[in-house]
Write a protein that holds these residues in place. Structure first.
Motif, PDB file in Angstrom:
ATOM      1  N   LEU A   1       0.810  -1.228   0.000  1.00 35.66           N
ATOM      2  CA  LEU A   1       0.000   0.000   0.000  1.00 35.66           C
ATOM      3  C   LEU A   1       0.842   1.276   0.000  1.00 35.66           C
ATOM      4  O   LEU A   1       0.352   2.351  -0.375  1.00 35.66           O
ATOM      5  CB  LEU A   1      -0.939  -0.006   1.216  1.00 35.66           C
ATOM      6  N   ASP A   2       2.097   1.164   0.407  1.00 38.58           N
ATOM      7  CA  ASP A   2       2.959   2.342   0.495  1.00 38.58           C
ATOM      8  C   ASP A   2       3.640   2.665  -0.838  1.00 38.58           C
ATOM      9  O   ASP A   2       4.306   3.683  -0.958  1.00 38.58           O
ATOM     10  CB  ASP A   2       4.040   2.099   1.560  1.00 38.58           C
ATOM     11  N   ARG A   3       3.473   1.817  -1.823  1.00 31.23           N
ATOM     12  CA  ARG A   3       4.213   2.033  -3.080  1.00 31.23           C
ATOM     13  C   ARG A   3       3.439   2.939  -4.042  1.00 31.23           C
ATOM     14  O   ARG A   3       2.223   2.827  -4.163  1.00 31.23           O
ATOM     15  CB  ARG A   3       4.497   0.687  -3.737  1.00 31.23           C
ATOM     16  N   PRO A   4       4.159   3.812  -4.753  1.00 32.93           N
ATOM     17  CA  PRO A   4       3.498   4.882  -5.508  1.00 32.93           C
ATOM     18  C   PRO A   4       2.930   4.481  -6.873  1.00 32.93           C
ATOM     19  O   PRO A   4       2.025   5.131  -7.388  1.00 32.93           O
ATOM     20  CB  PRO A   4       4.620   5.902  -5.697  1.00 32.93           C
ATOM     21  N   LYS A   5       3.453   3.418  -7.455  1.00 30.19           N
ATOM     22  CA  LYS A   5       3.006   3.078  -8.814  1.00 30.19           C
ATOM     23  C   LYS A   5       1.985   1.956  -8.700  1.00 30.19           C
ATOM     24  O   LYS A   5       2.351   0.787  -8.524  1.00 30.19           O
ATOM     25  CB  LYS A   5       4.228   2.633  -9.630  1.00 30.19           C
ATOM     26  N   ARG A   6       0.704   2.313  -8.816  1.00 24.17           N
ATOM     27  CA  ARG A   6      -0.326   1.326  -8.477  1.00 24.17           C
ATOM     28  C   ARG A   6      -1.071   0.810  -9.713  1.00 24.17           C
ATOM     29  O   ARG A   6      -1.309   1.534 -10.679  1.00 24.17           O
ATOM     30  CB  ARG A   6      -1.328   1.907  -7.479  1.00 24.17           C
ATOM     31  N   PHE A   7      -1.426  -0.457  -9.620  1.00 24.52           N
ATOM     32  CA  PHE A   7      -2.164  -1.112 -10.701  1.00 24.52           C
ATOM     33  C   PHE A   7      -3.419  -1.772 -10.141  1.00 24.52           C
ATOM     34  O   PHE A   7      -3.417  -2.275  -9.020  1.00 24.52           O
ATOM     35  CB  PHE A   7      -1.275  -2.146 -11.399  1.00 24.52           C
ATOM     36  N   LEU A   8      -4.455  -1.761 -10.967  1.00 27.30           N
ATOM     37  CA  LEU A   8      -5.739  -2.345 -10.586  1.00 27.30           C
ATOM     38  C   LEU A   8      -5.950  -3.622 -11.392  1.00 27.30           C
ATOM     39  O   LEU A   8      -5.943  -3.602 -12.627  1.00 27.30           O
ATOM     40  CB  LEU A   8      -6.850  -1.341 -10.921  1.00 27.30           C
ATOM     41  N   LEU A   9      -6.082  -4.743 -10.686  1.00 30.24           N
ATOM     42  CA  LEU A   9      -6.418  -6.004 -11.352  1.00 30.24           C
ATOM     43  C   LEU A   9      -7.793  -6.410 -10.841  1.00 30.24           C
ATOM     44  O   LEU A   9      -7.999  -6.481  -9.623  1.00 30.24           O
ATOM     45  CB  LEU A   9      -5.418  -7.108 -10.998  1.00 30.24           C
ATOM     46  N   CYS A  10      -8.724  -6.665 -11.749  1.00 29.45           N
ATOM     47  CA  CYS A  10     -10.088  -6.834 -11.268  1.00 29.45           C
ATOM     48  C   CYS A  10     -10.879  -7.892 -12.033  1.00 29.45           C
ATOM     49  O   CYS A  10     -10.473  -8.340 -13.113  1.00 29.45           O
ATOM     50  CB  CYS A  10     -10.817  -5.494 -11.301  1.00 29.45           C
ATOM     51  N   ALA A  11     -11.990  -8.282 -11.424  1.00 30.83           N
ATOM     52  CA  ALA A  11     -12.897  -9.278 -12.005  1.00 30.83           C
ATOM     53  C   ALA A  11     -14.243  -9.114 -11.309  1.00 30.83           C
ATOM     54  O   ALA A  11     -14.294  -8.583 -10.198  1.00 30.83           O
ATOM     55  CB  ALA A  11     -12.365 -10.683 -11.745  1.00 30.83           C
ATOM     56  N   HIS A  12     -15.319  -9.559 -11.945  1.00 31.06           N
ATOM     57  CA  HIS A  12     -16.574  -9.571 -11.171  1.00 31.06           C
ATOM     58  C   HIS A  12     -16.703 -10.910 -10.470  1.00 31.06           C
ATOM     59  O   HIS A  12     -16.221 -11.924 -10.964  1.00 31.06           O
ATOM     60  CB  HIS A  12     -17.791  -9.230 -12.034  1.00 31.06           C
ATOM     61  N   TYR A  13     -17.270 -10.881  -9.268  1.00 31.78           N
ATOM     62  CA  TYR A  13     -17.384 -12.132  -8.514  1.00 31.78           C
ATOM     63  C   TYR A  13     -18.816 -12.524  -8.194  1.00 31.78           C
ATOM     64  O   TYR A  13     -19.029 -13.494  -7.479  1.00 31.78           O
ATOM     65  CB  TYR A  13     -16.481 -12.131  -7.283  1.00 31.78           C
ATOM     66  N   ASP A  14     -19.762 -11.790  -8.733  1.00 32.48           N
ATOM     67  CA  ASP A  14     -21.149 -12.244  -8.629  1.00 32.48           C
ATOM     68  C   ASP A  14     -21.465 -13.110  -9.852  1.00 32.48           C
ATOM     69  O   ASP A  14     -20.813 -12.993 -10.893  1.00 32.48           O
ATOM     70  CB  ASP A  14     -22.111 -11.049  -8.601  1.00 32.48           C
ATOM     71  N   THR A  15     -22.440 -13.979  -9.681  1.00 28.63           N
ATOM     72  CA  THR A  15     -22.911 -14.763 -10.833  1.00 28.63           C
ATOM     73  C   THR A  15     -24.317 -14.313 -11.207  1.00 28.63           C
ATOM     74  O   THR A  15     -25.095 -13.865 -10.364  1.00 28.63           O
ATOM     75  CB  THR A  15     -22.941 -16.282 -10.520  1.00 28.63           C
ATOM     76  N   ARG A  16     -24.603 -14.439 -12.473  1.00 27.40           N
ATOM     77  CA  ARG A  16     -25.937 -14.092 -12.973  1.00 27.40           C
ATOM     78  C   ARG A  16     -26.976 -14.940 -12.224  1.00 27.40           C
ATOM     79  O   ARG A  16     -26.749 -16.112 -11.984  1.00 27.40           O
ATOM     80  CB  ARG A  16     -25.984 -14.393 -14.472  1.00 27.40           C
ATOM     81  N   PRO A  17     -28.112 -14.330 -11.873  1.00 23.78           N
ATOM     82  CA  PRO A  17     -29.092 -15.087 -11.067  1.00 23.78           C
ATOM     83  C   PRO A  17     -29.577 -16.374 -11.746  1.00 23.78           C
ATOM     84  O   PRO A  17     -29.806 -17.378 -11.070  1.00 23.78           O
ATOM     85  CB  PRO A  17     -30.240 -14.091 -10.887  1.00 23.78           C
ATOM     86  N   PHE A  18     -29.717 -16.354 -13.065  1.00 26.06           N
ATOM     87  CA  PHE A  18     -30.221 -17.534 -13.781  1.00 26.06           C
ATOM     88  C   PHE A  18     -29.453 -17.727 -15.099  1.00 26.06           C
ATOM     89  O   PHE A  18     -28.990 -16.756 -15.683  1.00 26.06           O
ATOM     90  CB  PHE A  18     -31.715 -17.394 -14.102  1.00 26.06           C
ATOM     91  N   PRO A  19     -29.381 -18.975 -15.554  1.00 23.78           N
ATOM     92  CA  PRO A  19     -28.742 -19.223 -16.863  1.00 23.78           C
ATOM     93  C   PRO A  19     -29.734 -18.942 -17.987  1.00 23.78           C
ATOM     94  O   PRO A  19     -30.232 -19.840 -18.659  1.00 23.78           O
ATOM     95  CB  PRO A  19     -28.392 -20.715 -16.783  1.00 23.78           C
TER      96      PRO A  19
END
Ligand SMILES: [Zn+2]
Length: 325
Positions: free
Chosen positions: A112-130
């Motif tokens: 958290l103290d480092r100045p050069k930051r990167f965002l790695l992301c994903a969604h973790y919810d699933t669609r309610p129905f197929p």
């Protein structure tokens, strides 16, 4: 993963692109995502184990018991690997009942103290129905590729975050309510990433993100990740960097041609937060072509149609890209 209101447009794009390329999109789809062996530290079996564990929880839509179980599971995992974990919580209205319900993004931070930051992301919810399942559109949806694969990849990536350039820090962010969608025409997508982007814009951090990478549907056994058109529009340089790294490593699953235009969590990040963010997504699940099966938003989106090799290949590329920052 969502194409939001552009499902039809996506269909048209598919046809148009198919014609453009003479129909020869990729007839050479091989089992292996890379020309060379993936280095052992990027552990395909371990990554696949995470994907199975996530799916074993069951469906994980917003505000469900499955989501709560997943949040506790991920918190333990990321903390055990040295991450600092917090939930970014808010409330939304349930699109069907109108009830006020909780929603939370999960954020795991390293260095958290480092100045050069990167965002790695994903969604973790699933669609309610197929809801694209012809036989059982109200059936059980575990979202192995769509919802599970990005999270499993970030869980594997977390093993490698001690090895970064000395000024680089990362936040792994799992977005909720990417597709808390019961009615395609009525319900909104990207609630979690939109909330995250609004908060980021209202209270900019001391060290803004240099770039972001969204992982969505990266577990397909027949992995082929093309440039996604909105990513080229908003973050062309970042996209080029990532595909160049893949090319250097011999990860042939990254194909340096554009294909789909996808509406996904990277749009609010680019448009509201101004974080140049690329969507790594293989939208042809399992493969392109008329007559090919379609697993997206069906009961066939299960671990058996995914591969640890695919996950490990993506983690390898993303980690090596971070190493070069
Ligand atoms: Zn989806």
């Amino acid at each position: 993963m969502a194409v939001a209101a552009t499902l039809v447009v996506a269909g048209i794009a598919l046809v148009a692109i198919g014609i453009q390329s003479g129909g020869g999109l990729d007839n050479d789809i091989a089992a292996a995502p890379a020309r060379t062996a993936i280095p052992a530290p990027y552990d395909a079996d371990r990554a696949m184990g995470y994907l199975r564990q996530i799916c074993d929880i069951g469906p994980r839509p917003t505000a469900s018991a499955g989501m709560e179980t997943q949040q506790a599971f991920l918190k333990r995992h990321f903390e055990s690997l040295g991450g600092t974990v917090r939930l970014q919580s808010t409330r939304i209205r349930h699109p069907e009942t109108g009830d006020v319900i909780p929603m939370a993004n999960l954020i795991a931070s390293w260095h958290l103290d480092r100045p050069k930051r990167f965002l790695l992301c994903a969604h973790y919810d699933t669609r309610p129905f197929p809801d694209r399942d012809r036989r059982n559109p109200k059936g059980r949806f575990v979202g192995a590729n769509d919802g599970g694969s990005g999270v499993a990849a970030l869980m594997e990536l977390a093993h490698h975050l001690d090895e970064l350039p000395s000024d680089v820090g990362v936040d792994l962010v799992m977005f909720d309510a990417e597709e808390f969608v019961f009615d395609e025409r009525r319900d909104k997508y990207f609630l979690g990433s939109t909330y995250f982007a609004q908060q980021y814009r209202m209270q900019p951090p001391q060290s803004p993100y240099t770039a972001g990478v969204l992982l969505d549907m990266v577990g397909d056994k027949e992995l082929r990740i093309y440039y996604e058109r909105n990513s080229l529009k908003y973050a062309r340089q970042v996209a080029r960097q990532i595909w160049n790294v893949a090319d250097d490593l011999g990860v042939t699953a990254f194909v340096p041609r554009s294909r789909h235009e996808i509406r996904d969590d990277h749009l609010p990040l680019n448009q509201i937060a101004g974080i140049p963010t690329v969507d790594l997504i293989d939208f042809d699940y399992p493969r392109p072509g008329l007559g090919a099966p379609q697993y997206w938003h069906t009961e066939q989106d299960i671990p058996e149609n995914c591969s640890g090799e695919s996950l490990a290949a993506v983690v390898w590329v993303v980690h090596q890209w971070l190493q070069r920052q």
